[in-house]
Structure formats: C-alpha cells, structure tokens
Scaffold this active site. Sequence first.
Site, short mmCIF file in Angstrom:
data_model
loop_
_atom_site.label_atom_id
_atom_site.label_comp_id
_atom_site.label_asym_id
_atom_site.label_seq_id
_atom_site.Cartn_x
_atom_site.Cartn_y
_atom_site.Cartn_z
N TYR A 103 4.68 -6.60 17.15
CA TYR A 103 4.89 -5.71 16.02
C TYR A 103 5.57 -4.41 16.47
O TYR A 103 6.57 -3.97 15.88
CB TYR A 103 3.54 -5.40 15.35
N ASP A 111 12.99 -11.43 -1.32
CA ASP A 111 12.69 -11.36 0.11
C ASP A 111 13.78 -10.59 0.86
O ASP A 111 14.97 -10.87 0.67
CB ASP A 111 12.63 -12.82 0.63
N ARG A 167 -10.17 -6.29 20.49
CA ARG A 167 -9.14 -7.23 20.06
C ARG A 167 -7.83 -6.95 20.81
O ARG A 167 -7.49 -5.80 21.06
CB ARG A 167 -8.95 -7.12 18.55
N GLN A 209 10.04 -0.02 3.20
CA GLN A 209 8.64 -0.18 3.65
C GLN A 209 8.29 -1.65 3.89
O GLN A 209 7.26 -1.94 4.48
CB GLN A 209 7.67 0.38 2.59
N PHE A 233 0.82 -1.22 0.00
CA PHE A 233 0.00 0.00 0.00
C PHE A 233 0.86 1.28 0.00
O PHE A 233 0.87 2.04 -0.97
CB PHE A 233 -0.95 -0.07 1.21
N ARG A 251 -8.01 7.32 17.09
CA ARG A 251 -6.92 7.08 16.15
C ARG A 251 -6.61 8.35 15.39
O ARG A 251 -7.50 9.15 15.09
CB ARG A 251 -7.33 6.03 15.09
P1 NAD Z 1 1.63 -3.57 3.13
O1 NAD Z 1 1.51 -4.93 3.74
O2 NAD Z 1 0.61 -3.11 2.17
O3 NAD Z 1 3.06 -3.41 2.45
C1 NAD Z 1 4.20 -4.11 2.87
C2 NAD Z 1 4.80 -4.79 1.65
O4 NAD Z 1 5.98 -5.46 2.08
C3 NAD Z 1 3.88 -5.85 1.03
O5 NAD Z 1 3.70 -5.62 -0.35
C4 NAD Z 1 4.60 -7.17 1.28
O6 NAD Z 1 4.41 -8.11 0.23
C5 NAD Z 1 6.04 -6.70 1.40
N1 NAD Z 1 6.83 -7.63 2.21
C6 NAD Z 1 6.48 -8.22 3.38
N2 NAD Z 1 7.43 -9.05 3.78
C7 NAD Z 1 8.42 -8.97 2.86
C8 NAD Z 1 9.67 -9.63 2.72
N3 NAD Z 1 10.07 -10.53 3.61
N4 NAD Z 1 10.44 -9.32 1.65
C9 NAD Z 1 10.02 -8.43 0.71
N5 NAD Z 1 8.83 -7.79 0.79
C10 NAD Z 1 8.05 -8.07 1.85
O7 NAD Z 1 1.73 -2.56 4.36
P2 NAD Z 1 1.70 -0.97 4.36
O8 NAD Z 1 0.49 -0.56 5.08
O9 NAD Z 1 1.97 -0.43 3.02
O10 NAD Z 1 2.95 -0.67 5.30
C11 NAD Z 1 4.20 -0.21 4.79
C12 NAD Z 1 5.14 0.07 5.95
O11 NAD Z 1 4.59 1.07 6.80
C13 NAD Z 1 5.39 -1.15 6.83
O12 NAD Z 1 6.74 -1.11 7.24
C14 NAD Z 1 4.48 -0.92 8.01
O13 NAD Z 1 4.96 -1.56 9.17
C15 NAD Z 1 4.52 0.59 8.12
N6 NAD Z 1 3.34 1.19 8.76
C16 NAD Z 1 2.12 1.13 8.14
C17 NAD Z 1 1.02 1.73 8.75
C18 NAD Z 1 -0.35 1.71 8.11
O14 NAD Z 1 -1.29 2.20 8.74
N7 NAD Z 1 -0.54 1.21 6.90
C19 NAD Z 1 1.17 2.39 9.98
C20 NAD Z 1 2.42 2.42 10.57
C21 NAD Z 1 3.51 1.84 9.94
#
Ligand code: NAD
Length: 328
Positions: A154, A66, A277, A86, A11, A218
């Site tokens: 997490y 990965d 939850r 990310q 995302f 939130r």
């Molecule tokens: P997301 O799950 O949509 O994106 C993460 C991507 O990382 C996915 O496409 C997944 O396939 C890829 N991924 C996971 N494990 C992997 C691996 N081992 N090797 C390669 N790729 C891998 O999540 P997001 O919401 O886009 O989050 C992006 C970042 O922002 C993350 O680090 C998340 O912890 C952080 N974050 C997100 C939010 C939120 O509200 N969405 C809030 C705080 C922090």
Amino acid sequence: MRILVTGGAGFIGGHLAESFLDDGHDVTVLDNFEPFYAEGIKRHTLDAHREVADEGDSEYRFVEGDVRDPETVREVVDDADVVVHQAAQAGVRESVKNPRKVTDINVSGTVNLLEASKEADVKRVILASSSSVYGKPRSLPYEEDHPTEPVSPYGVTKLTQEHMARVYTELHDLPTVCLRYFTVYGPRMRPNMAISNFVSRCLNGEPPVIYGDGQQTRDFTYVDDVVDANRTLLESGAADGDVVNVGSSDNISIQELAETVRDQLAPELEIVYESAREADAEHTHASVEKAGELIGYEPSRTIAEGVGEFIEWYQANREWYEPLVQVS
Ligand code: NAD
C-alpha cells in the site's frame, strides 16, 4: 467550480463532496462501491450528498464507475475544473493479501486520472497520499523530506502515485499536489480501524483488542481537518508538484487510545492483547509546519477532543452505523 471527487462514496471523499456542495460548488462523484467494507455506509454518504445538494443550488451527479477504466475516467474528468482523487484500495493489510489489485487501483487508476486531467486541461489535481510512504521512522515527527521507505505494498503504491503526480506537473504543466494523510477518523469512518473498533466493542460490553503491545503510536487526524486542507487547495496555487503532511501533530499510543475509549464507555473492561499484525507502522507522527506555511493549515482538535466527538456521533448514529461496522 465543478469538482470531480473520485472515491466520493467513501469516508474521506464523502466528507469532501459534502463540504464542496455546501460551499456551492457543482460536484461529480465517481465510485465503484469497492466491496472492502459494508456498502450501506457509502449509501448513507450518498444520501447526505443529495440532501445538501437539494438544500442549495449546486449540481450533484453520482457516477458508478471504476478508475481503472480509462473511458469512464475521461468522461467524468472532461468538464471538471478540479479533480480531488480519493479513490483507492486503502488498508495496509489488504495490500499484503492482494498486492496486484491494490497496485491496479492505486497506481493504474491514478495514471488514468492524471492522463485524462492533462487532456482536459484541469486546473488542479489534489491527490490523497498517506503517512505510509515514510515507513521506518529515522526521526519523528516526520517532515516531508524524511526518507521514504514504505513497509507495505500500500505504501509503495501511494509513493508511486506521488512520483507520478510530480512527473505530470514537471512534464505537462498539470498542477498537482499530494496530501499525506495521517490515520483519519470521524463520522462514517471506515470500520476495522482502531477507533471505531474500540468504541463498538466497549459499547457492546466486549473488551477492546490491541494487536501488539499497545506502545505503537499514531497521529490520528479528525476528518474535518483533512476537508479544510483540501478546501484551501481548491483555490490556491500553493505546493504544485509537491507533497504536504496533513496530520494532527498530536500523537497517542494505541494503549492510551484504548484506555481513553474504555474509561469513557466501559471502565470495568480489561484490555485484551493479541499478536501484532504484519506491515503495520510502529509509529507515525506528523510535522504540520509545511502545511501551516503553505496553506495556513492548523489542526482543529486534540485527539482526546476528536475521540470524544466521534463517540458522541457514534452514539447518535448507532442504529444504522453499528450493524454495518459489525458486518465489515
Ligand atoms: P474509503 O475506502 O472509505 O474510500 C475510498 C473509496 O474509493 C471507496 O468508496 C471505494 O469504493 C472507492 N474506490 C475504490 N476503488 C475504486 C475504483 N477502482 N474505482 C472507483 N472507486 C473506487 O477510504 P478512505 O479512508 O476514505 O480513504 C480515502 C483516501 O485517503 C484513499 O486514497 C486512502 O488511501 C487515503 N488515506 C486514508 C487514510 C485514512 O486513515 N482513512 C489515511 C491515509 C490515506
């Protein structure tokens, strides 16, 4: 500039890669399609990247791989000027179910990336952290020096990632900065998050479900603001070795959020309540003062405006997005 976006099929990483391509940068995306939610959403993201790259003259490369594999990481970091990290296993509840896997991806994966970035003399590593590092609020809004007592595996992995980044800056002069995102939403957002869930249910005549009493609050952040913060940091030396909140600074209770969506889409529906939850934070609220001072960050929308925009996007993209949200 050549930018590596890890997790770029996801995302937030997806929006970052798209915006960097649009700005004329060359972009490599590394992603392993972690099966946390429907792969189809990620395929749409990669199509969007190719479209933007084809329209301009940026180079675009997608590598399926990965972050836990040091060889793959070394190969993609090698020619990068900036790394935007990310990739992670997001989701508090998933981390309670599967703490080893989450630690492997979020901590070992990050170490692989920092190590390769150090070896390749990368100019800057920007890492996605999370409001989950704070845990129990002693005072709100959270300022960056608020105590960090994560209440989920997490949150612990994200805090460990921050410390690791700081140590690489201090020991190896590798410029790093960690951005603490506060619940991000917008087009192509992850399913199973409150906003996409409420919208999907209301559009289908099903009542929105709140876990707990709805009084949790939130700080929802529109994804464009996260993109802006990252874009500014590409070229700036601000905040090396530091952590910076990226939020909307406009928080809302889950009850108010459900009512906002319900009133707009299906006012006749009664909200349903189920038990809370585990490991969900009670309240999150960002102070964005430091982000404002260091990188001129300013949230672009109120939550009500952003939710309205997301609903419009959802309706325009319902045909492909909704079935994928529902299978996730
Ligand atoms: P997301 O799950 O949509 O994106 C993460 C991507 O990382 C996915 O496409 C997944 O396939 C890829 N991924 C996971 N494990 C992997 C691996 N081992 N090797 C390669 N790729 C891998 O999540 P997001 O919401 O886009 O989050 C992006 C970042 O922002 C993350 O680090 C998340 O912890 C952080 N974050 C997100 C939010 C939120 O509200 N969405 C809030 C705080 C922090």
